[in-house]
Write a protein that holds these residues in place. Structure first.
Motif, PDB file in Angstrom:
ATOM      1  N   LYS A 175       6.981   0.375  -1.464  1.00 22.55           N
ATOM      2  CA  LYS A 175       6.970  -1.087  -1.277  1.00 22.55           C
ATOM      3  C   LYS A 175       6.194  -1.485  -0.029  1.00 22.55           C
ATOM      4  O   LYS A 175       5.453  -2.472  -0.038  1.00 22.55           O
ATOM      5  N   ILE A 178       2.394  -1.157  -0.566  1.00 18.40           N
ATOM      6  CA  ILE A 178       1.918  -2.183  -1.501  1.00 18.40           C
ATOM      7  C   ILE A 178       1.825  -3.535  -0.805  1.00 18.40           C
ATOM      8  O   ILE A 178       0.817  -4.242  -0.924  1.00 18.40           O
ATOM      9  N   GLU A 179       2.855  -3.889  -0.081  1.00 23.02           N
ATOM     10  CA  GLU A 179       2.852  -5.189   0.614  1.00 23.02           C
ATOM     11  C   GLU A 179       1.736  -5.247   1.643  1.00 23.02           C
ATOM     12  O   GLU A 179       1.059  -6.266   1.784  1.00 23.02           O
ATOM     13  N   LEU A 205       7.085  -7.447  -4.677  1.00 22.24           N
ATOM     14  CA  LEU A 205       6.283  -6.411  -4.017  1.00 22.24           C
ATOM     15  C   LEU A 205       5.255  -6.997  -3.051  1.00 22.24           C
ATOM     16  O   LEU A 205       4.461  -6.254  -2.464  1.00 22.24           O
ATOM     17  N   VAL A 207       2.752  -9.020  -3.835  1.00 18.55           N
ATOM     18  CA  VAL A 207       1.437  -9.092  -4.474  1.00 18.55           C
ATOM     19  C   VAL A 207       1.210 -10.510  -4.985  1.00 18.55           C
ATOM     20  O   VAL A 207       2.085 -11.093  -5.636  1.00 18.55           O
ATOM     21  N   ALA A 353       4.525  -0.635 -10.874  1.00 19.79           N
ATOM     22  CA  ALA A 353       4.967  -0.250  -9.528  1.00 19.79           C
ATOM     23  C   ALA A 353       4.369   1.093  -9.103  1.00 19.79           C
ATOM     24  O   ALA A 353       3.958   1.264  -7.939  1.00 19.79           O
ATOM     25  N   LEU A 356       0.512   0.541  -8.466  1.00 23.33           N
ATOM     26  CA  LEU A 356       0.299  -0.145  -7.188  1.00 23.33           C
ATOM     27  C   LEU A 356       0.537   0.795  -6.010  1.00 23.33           C
ATOM     28  O   LEU A 356      -0.193   0.754  -5.009  1.00 23.33           O
ATOM     29  N   SER A 357       1.535   1.656  -6.109  1.00 23.24           N
ATOM     30  CA  SER A 357       1.816   2.621  -5.043  1.00 23.24           C
ATOM     31  C   SER A 357       0.647   3.577  -4.871  1.00 23.24           C
ATOM     32  O   SER A 357       0.212   3.877  -3.742  1.00 23.24           O
ATOM     33  N   ALA A 360      -2.369   1.639  -3.375  1.00 23.31           N
ATOM     34  CA  ALA A 360      -2.145   1.296  -1.972  1.00 23.31           C
ATOM     35  C   ALA A 360      -2.299   2.513  -1.072  1.00 23.31           C
ATOM     36  O   ALA A 360      -2.870   2.426   0.028  1.00 23.31           O
TER      37      ALA A 360
END
Length: 460
Positions: A175, A178-179, A205, A207, A353, A356-357, A360
């Protein structure tokens, strides 16, 4: 118009003649058979079933028929209302329910709907269980509860939020990274429940989500199967918004595809490849996909020191082999991610999720990530079935014709060539023969598919 009965559930077009389409009478008949089968599994006082639906136009009608049929059998219903397939799957064990029903025809157009049936683990029924339900339905021997023993319906519309909480609590969902990446993403929710769930997940998250077709009206703005030719609006929106990438899901949110920052498809097959790359980098192990999925998953798995296995097509078959081989991730090449640390079901929220991880942490553009993977190209074509077409005979002839190649016949016929393959099988969900091919270039994949289709047409 048609009605298809398979391990994928009871699927058909709305309206028309009883027994040939998914009419109200057919919905009641098969819901009754499922409820009776559930009650045969355990001798107990109270039975509970979770029911949810996607946003398609016929959904509310079919759901009311199904729920009240279960009530008539003395079964209590937990009504999730508008939901997703994976949300219903996680709700079943959380509610200590005996089973679940999702009203959705997945990627099929708006005239279709279906009853997808779950067991007490929130997983799809196997072939033996599905056959028993069909046997009950066709027997016509059904007994319902008296007035003092009717079930009841209780609403719980919090499960999409609960589902998102479960995804965010997964150990591998980063998280913070991603943020910090400050992503901007365009979401095509095909005017179904993905338009509710995916933007909510992205918001949690950190986004920025640009919504495209995220109103759950059931009026699909394009063919709901998430293929390149259906996604020109998403492609244009990603470029116009200068987004980092695009996300598209099917109506019940168990299939997931991405579009890169240039408005080009990441490749539906590569959704699982990317998510597996991330999971295997953190938790080395084995993977499973079905026989119609890309060889790239095998390559990535072996790169991380794991073993890859291929199952027959169908989520229940993938899950069975995943459990047998202790796979840490698996799924289907149609963009279906199955991550056992969450649950044994295809889940686009989990896939988003994990993707995105990965993105990132790697700090790469989506187009750069795509070219970092082994490059294969797939053609997915179909042959419409007619009543006089003997599919089994055709597949036998193709098997004989290519007997000198490496063949697998656990699910139709798969022919493995040195640098390419073709998989021929009768669909579980549509009246078609699927013709999937994969090769080092798109031209070779298309040419191989056309060659095989011409050969089938010459013998049919």
């Amino acid at each position: 118009m048609t009605l298809i009965k398979s391990i994928s559930g009871i699927r058909g077009t709305i309206g028309g003649d009883v027994g040939e389409n998914l009419t109200p009478i057919d919905a009641v008949k098969f819901a009754s058979a499922y409820g009776i089968w559930l009650k045969q599994q355990r001798n107990k006082k109270n039975y509970r079933v979770v029911v949810g639906r996607d946003a398609r136009i016929s959904g509310e009608m079919i759901q009311n028929l199904v729920m009240n049929t279960l009530v008539g059998l003395g079964i209590h219903v937990i009504d999730l209302g508008l939901s997703t397939t994976p949300t219903v799957e996680i709700a079943v064990p959380m509610e200590h329910a005996d089973g679940g029903i999702i009203l959705t025809a997945s990627h099929n157009p708006k005239q279709w709907n279906a009853l997808k049936l779950l067991n007490a683990k929130g997983e799809f029924l196997n072939g033996e269980e599905g056959a028993k339900i069909l046997e009950i339905a066709e027997s016509g021997s059904m007994s319902f509860s008296d007035v003092d023993s009717l079930g009841r319906i209780s609403k719980n519309e919090a499960y999409i939020d609960i589902h998102i909480d479960e995804v965010l609590n997964l150990k591998l969902v980063n998280k913070e990274a991603i943020e910090a990446a400050d992503f901007k993403v365009v979401v095509d929710g095909v005017n179904s429940t993905g338009g509710i769930a995916i933007p909510l997940l992205l918001d949690r998250l950190g986004v920025e989500a640009v919504k495209l077709y995220c109103e759950p009206t059931g009026h699909f703005p394009h063919n709901p199967e998430p293929l390149k030719e259906h996604l020109t609006d998403l492609s244009e929106a990603v470029v116009k918004e200068r987004a980092d990438f695009g996300i598209v899901v099917d109506p019940d949110v168990d299939r997931l595809a991405f579009m890169d920052e240039k408005g080009e498809m990441f490749g539906e097959e590569y959704t699982l490849v990317a998510c597996a790359d991330y999971v295997l980098s953190k938790t080395p192990g084995n993977t499973v996909s079905n026989m119609s999925s890309t060889r790239a998953l095998r390559d990535i798995t072996e790169k991380h020191g794991g073993t890859y296995e291929a199952s027959a097509v169908g989520e229940v078959n993938v899950v069975e082999l995943m459990k047998k081989n202790n796979a840490v991730i698996g799924g289907e090449g149609n963009g279906g991610i199955i991550y056992p640390d969450s649950h044994y079901g295809r889940d686009a929220l989990v896939g988003v999720a994990l993707f995105l991880s990965l993105l990132a942490e790697k700090q790469m553009k989506v187009s750069e990530l795509r070219v970092s993977y082994p490059s294969y190209f797939m053609s997915k074509k179909k042959i419409e079935l007619t009543p006089d077409l003997d599919v089994d005979a055709i597949l036998k002839q193709m098997e004989a014709k290519y007997a000198h190649e490496t063949l697998t016949t656990i699910d139709g016929v798969k022919i493995d060539f040195a640098n390419s393959w073709v998989h021929l099988r009768k669909s579980n969900t549509e009246p078609i023969i699927r013709v999937y091919t994969e090769a080092p270039t798109q031209k070779e994949a298309d040419e191989l598919a056309d060659k095989i289709i011409a050969e089938i047409n010459s013998i049919s």
